[in-house]
Design a protein around this motif. Structure first.
Motif, PDB file in Angstrom:
ATOM      1  N   GLN A 120       0.838  -1.195   0.000  1.00 43.03           N
ATOM      2  CA  GLN A 120       0.000   0.000   0.000  1.00 43.03           C
ATOM      3  C   GLN A 120       0.875   1.248   0.000  1.00 43.03           C
ATOM      4  O   GLN A 120       0.624   2.198  -0.745  1.00 43.03           O
ATOM      5  N   LEU A 122       3.932   1.499  -1.076  1.00 43.51           N
ATOM      6  CA  LEU A 122       4.589   1.612  -2.384  1.00 43.51           C
ATOM      7  C   LEU A 122       3.670   2.321  -3.379  1.00 43.51           C
ATOM      8  O   LEU A 122       4.106   3.180  -4.158  1.00 43.51           O
ATOM      9  N   PHE A 123       2.396   1.979  -3.332  1.00 45.82           N
ATOM     10  CA  PHE A 123       1.444   2.592  -4.260  1.00 45.82           C
ATOM     11  C   PHE A 123       1.117   4.034  -3.883  1.00 45.82           C
ATOM     12  O   PHE A 123       0.954   4.872  -4.759  1.00 45.82           O
ATOM     13  N   VAL A 158       5.706   1.146 -10.318  1.00 45.06           N
ATOM     14  CA  VAL A 158       4.667   1.771  -9.488  1.00 45.06           C
ATOM     15  C   VAL A 158       4.906   3.269  -9.219  1.00 45.06           C
ATOM     16  O   VAL A 158       3.996   4.065  -9.393  1.00 45.06           O
TER      17      VAL A 158
ATOM     18  N   ARG B 184      -6.813   6.476 -14.071  1.00 50.65           N
ATOM     19  CA  ARG B 184      -5.611   5.996 -13.391  1.00 50.65           C
ATOM     20  C   ARG B 184      -5.853   5.847 -11.889  1.00 50.65           C
ATOM     21  O   ARG B 184      -5.504   4.838 -11.289  1.00 50.65           O
ATOM     22  N   ARG B 188      -5.612   2.317 -10.043  1.00 47.11           N
ATOM     23  CA  ARG B 188      -4.426   2.135  -9.220  1.00 47.11           C
ATOM     24  C   ARG B 188      -4.758   1.405  -7.914  1.00 47.11           C
ATOM     25  O   ARG B 188      -4.061   0.481  -7.503  1.00 47.11           O
ATOM     26  N   CYS B 192      -3.543  -2.522  -6.641  1.00 43.94           N
ATOM     27  CA  CYS B 192      -2.954  -2.763  -5.337  1.00 43.94           C
ATOM     28  C   CYS B 192      -3.713  -3.848  -4.578  1.00 43.94           C
ATOM     29  O   CYS B 192      -3.119  -4.636  -3.851  1.00 43.94           O
ATOM     30  N   MET B 222       1.302  -4.196 -14.560  1.00 44.77           N
ATOM     31  CA  MET B 222       0.650  -4.233 -13.246  1.00 44.77           C
ATOM     32  C   MET B 222      -0.033  -5.593 -13.036  1.00 44.77           C
ATOM     33  O   MET B 222       0.169  -6.245 -12.010  1.00 44.77           O
TER      34      MET B 222
END
Lengths: 225, 473
Positions: A120, A122-123, A158, B184, B188, B192, B222
């Motif tokens: 999380q 990292l994002f 990322v 995006r 995103r 995750c 991704m």
């Protein structure tokens, strides 16, 4: 198992059609002979392609990595950088916070497994990353990454800004030359990645937009050119 | 009126849609043209790629076995599916076994072919398309209208409205950067959180057991990097023999598709996450789908259909596709390639109109990077669709579906007349003498044209007369 019977049915159907084919008499496959370029011309080609694809290219040297990255981070208003410890250029990168600059950069080593909170984070909280590269291709302006334990796959994916260090001595004329000279056939790693610019899309009315899902900005530090 | 003809009528009468396609096709044609400036290079490279694909097809069963062996050795599990149902079951099974609830998907036409999203949603698995175009199409509850640019039928104001309707807190905008940023942000979070990533494959390299993915956005990376489970699905024809086969095919693929020298990303996946590695999927699976491909393979001429590398250049240059758009075809693969591949996937019963939806202008063949003779294959499929059903061999499933007794009878009569000089002369004489009987309205022909007028005398008669006059002089 349907799976096994599906496999055998498909293969049997295909084999029936090509049984007895003489594979020694296939038509010759000759490729196009591209004009041979000097190293300098290849470098120009490499840079032109990258710039055309919206990447920022900075010609510099190994000794100046920290200074250049620091300057760029400052202009982007970014104070945090994710990097690979023990990677090819980690020493130079680690000189960043102490480099003679007014900006303060928090260096964050990629020392976590991508899961749970670390994922999380990292994002959500990683504005920029820096990696080295394995080699590069002049004909298409491509940077080749062989992600490693120190510089994992998500490091170049990322964070929205990706700094990548390219050694001009690792530039090859084209993809075929690279594969053959390095004999990729016997040593394919988990993942190889060819990158030729920042992430982009033209899916909305053919209008180019950068930063679709990968990095919005690609900054290439080209060494020794 | 058949479904296809109804679709065509509907879409031809939609000026907005026609505008969107015209604009997009002009853009893509210009891009491609600018990417091939050296005629010699194009000719040689194209011949090379055609031969590469033909060689790989000739060796297809061996290469598939080699691919399987090498992938398994690398730790990637291989599954085979003869039908779309089998493919869906395999994938749903893998997701269930991993306890997966959310899937992020990279662009894959084969997953569209098997209608994977519908199947997974029935199993209670959330399946989100992440390619920007596919995401738009999914939000609009539509299907892609182009294999490379799925949302090409929508313009930015339509997409702006769609986003305003579906994305929380998004205010209508036609600014493309704003739209992409909104997409995006939504996606995103999904990358995750997702348990599973599903992608297609552009090239599967038998020699090394490597799956190659071509993309610009990074969503394919991704999907194949972040979730713990990566499932790739592809048609059996996507296998190539060696790593060396990849660069020329890749070069022609991206240049033909969007005029790019190379895509932003080219992702080569050879293993799942190895001990000590910090990311990447812990398990990778490949599903190999037949779904009618082995039928095309069984006929040497039709086999050329499988050379396709899915660049979309044929549709970009097709005067029919440009005018009717991608949805009118009613099949997953639209345009010229759709017309020659769909009969194998769905049978001619369901696709008998498609081979006739062409002016045979040949633009598709001219731009095809692997030299598929599309017009010739269309003619062949037209023939198969009217072949008597009982004829052997049964080359294409649904053979004879387009056969009409009246048409067959007319052509039998035509053949009879043309085989006998006597009957021929008699019939032409009758036609010219009875031309006043010809109706003024001749179906579709006279919708936009006047009816043809037959000459008063036959050509034979006119020549006879001229010869007589000549002798008299």
């Amino acid at each position: 198992m349907t799976n096994l019977s599906a496999r055998n049915n498909i293969l049997a159907k295909l084999k029936r059609q090509v049984a007895g084919t003489d594979y020694n008499n296939l038509p010759k496959e000759s490729g196009f002979d591209y004009p041979k370029l000097s190293h300098q011309q290849q470098l120009e080609q490499f840079v032109a392609h990258l710039q055309n694809n919206h990447a920022q290219v900075i010609k510099t040297s190994r000794a100046q990595i920290a200074e250049v990255v620091g300057r760029e981070l400052k202009s982007l208003n970014i104070d945090k950088l994710l990097y690979g410890k023990n990677s090819q250029y980690s020493e130079e990168i680690e000189a960043l916070p102490t480099a003679d600059m007014k900006c303060r950069v928090i260096l964050q080593p990629f020392d976590f497994v991508v899961e749970g909170e670390a994922k999380q984070n990292l994002f959500d909280n990683t504005p920029a990353a820096i990696t080295g590269s394995h080699s590069a291709i002049a004909a298409t302006g491509t940077i080749v990454l062989w992600p490693t334990v120190d510089e994992p796959r998500t490091l170049s994916l990322v964070p929205p800004v990706h700094f990548v260090i390219v050694d001009a001595n690792q530039l090859y004329a084209d993809f075929t030359t690279l594969i053959n000279e390095q004999q990729w056939h016997n040593k394919m790693p988990t993942n190889i990645l060819l990158i030729s610019g920042p992430s982009k899309t033209a899916d909305i009315q053919q209008t180019l937009a950068y930063g679709a899902h990968g990095p919005k900005k690609l900054v290439v530090l080209l060494l020794d050119c | 009126m058949t479904q296809f003809k109804q679709n065509v009528k509907r879409d031809l009468n939609d000026p907005q849609l026609r505008d969107n396609f015209r604009g997009a096709m002009d853009y893509l044609m210009d891009k491609r043209q600018a990417a091939f400036t050296d005629e010699d290079e194009w000719t040689i490279l194209r011949e090379q790629c055609k031969r590469i694909k033909q060689r790989c097809l000739l060796k297809l069963p061996q290469l598939l076995e080699q691919l399987e062996e090498n992938l398994q050795r690398n730790g990637i599990k291989v599954h085979w599916a003869q039908t779309t149902e089998q493919a869906n079951e395999i994938i749903a099974g893998l997701i269930a076994k991993a306890g997966g609830k959310t899937v992020v998907k990279g662009k894959s036409m084969v997953s569209e072919e098997v209608a994977l999203n519908d199947h997974l949603e029935q199993q209670g698995v959330e399946c989100l398309e992440t390619d920007m175009g596919e995401y738009i199409v999914q939000l609009a509850k539509e299907h892609p209208s182009h294999i490379i640019m799925p949302a090409i039928h929508q313009n930015k104001s339509q997409i702006g409205k769609l986003f305003a309707q579906h994305i929380d807190g998004f205010d209508y905008s036609t600014d493309v950067d704003t739209l992409i940023k909104a997409g995006r942000n939504v996606l995103r979070d999904k990358f995750c959180q997702a348990d599973v990533g599903i992608t297609g494959v552009n090239f599967a390299v038998a020699e090394t057991g490597t799956l190659c993915l071509v993309e610009n956005e990074g969503n394919g990376r991704m999907c194949s990097t972040v979730p713990d489970l990566h499932i790739a699905i592809t048609g059996i024809e996507k296998v190539v023999e060696t790593l060396n086969d990849v660069p020329p095919l890749l070069s022609l693929l991206t240049r033909s598709a969007t005029g790019q020298a190379i895509s932003t990303y080219f992702n080569m996946i050879t293993r799942p996450r190895q001990p000590g590695e910090k990311d990447g999927p812990k398990a990778v699976h490949l599903v190999l789908l037949d779904n009618g491909r082995s039928q095309a393979f069984a006929d040497e001429e039709l086999r050329q259909t499988l050379q396709c590398i899915r660049c979309g250049a044929c549709m970009n240059h097709c005067p029919v596709y440009t005018r009717i758009g991608g949805h009118a075809y009613g099949t997953v693969y639209p345009g010229p390639i759709g017309k020659i591949i769909s009969p194998h996937l769905l049978g001619l019963q369901a696709t008998k109109d498609l081979p006739t939806a062409s002016s045979l202008c040949g633009a598709c063949e001219e731009v095809c990077p692997v030299g598929i003779p599309i017009p010739k294959l269309l003619l062949r499929l037209r023939k198969e669709s009217v072949q008597p059903r009982a004829d052997v061999p049964q080359t294409v499933q649904g053979q004879g579906a387009g056969r009409k007794p009246i048409e067959a009878w007319v052509w039998t009569l035509w053949a009879l007349v043309h085989k006998s000089p006597r009957l021929y002369r008699l019939s032409t004489k009758l036609l010219t003498r009875l031309s006043w009987l010809m109706p003024k309205k001749l179906g579709p022909w006279t919708v936009a044209r006047t009816a043809p007028k037959l000459a008063a005398k036959t050509l034979h008669e006119l020549i006879d007369e001229r010869e007589k006059q000549g002798k008299n002089k």
